[in-house]
Scaffold this active site. Structure first.
Site, short mmCIF file in Angstrom:
data_model
loop_
_atom_site.label_atom_id
_atom_site.label_comp_id
_atom_site.label_asym_id
_atom_site.label_seq_id
_atom_site.Cartn_x
_atom_site.Cartn_y
_atom_site.Cartn_z
N ASP A 267 0.84 -1.19 0.00
CA ASP A 267 0.00 0.00 0.00
C ASP A 267 0.89 1.25 0.00
OD1 ASP A 267 -1.97 1.96 0.54
OD2 ASP A 267 -3.10 0.55 1.78
N HIS B 273 -0.24 4.66 0.20
CA HIS B 273 -1.03 5.85 0.51
C HIS B 273 -0.23 6.79 1.43
CE1 HIS B 273 -4.20 3.35 -1.17
NE2 HIS B 273 -4.75 4.51 -1.50
#
Length: 135
Positions: free
Chosen positions: A12, A14
């Site tokens: 991930d 983000h």
């Protein structure tokens, strides 16, 4: 001052959400060790040990945290991390899943607090309340 290790699990990336979590934790008086994005569970465990952290807060926004977190209970036991509070939050599933399905699953993996699609401020409020009740 409570020490907290944080970062984004697995593949991930983000970055913005991770930075917002970091800033929010610092504003609440935590000493933050932010491992950033693309972090593996083993790296989180190593950081807890190295920093003697009180809390691990893992975030996931792409919904793929489950695959990266299944070994948490085993690792907690292996490294005797029973005094550390384990928290996960963000978007914790891919597709349609209810909170009633997700929360027990992650608690079974070894998390003390599970926040699926919960507002950051609300989640941090609940974390602080949990920590006060631990005393």
């Amino acid at each position: 001052m409570k020490k907290i290790v944080t970062g984004v699990i697995g593949n991930d990336i983000h970055v913005v959400a991770n930075r917002l979590i970091d800033i929010s934790l610092q504003n609440r008086g935590f000493e933050v060790f932010n491992l950033g994005v693309n972090t593996y569970l083993e790296e989180f465990i190593d950081a807890i040990i190295e920093t003697n952290a009180d809390v691990l807060l893992i975030s996931s926004l792409n919904g793929e945290a489950e695959g990266w977190c299944r070994d948490l209970a085993f690792m907690k036991q292996q490294y005797n991390l029973k005094d550390v509070v384990f928290v996960i939050g963000g978007n914790l599933s891919v597709g349609e899943s209810s909170v009633d399905e997700i929360v027990p699953k992650y608690k079974e993996y070894g998390f003390d607090l599970v926040f699926h699609q919960v507002d950051l401020i609300k989640g941090l409020d609940e974390l602080e309340l949990f920590l006060k009740e631990q005393k």
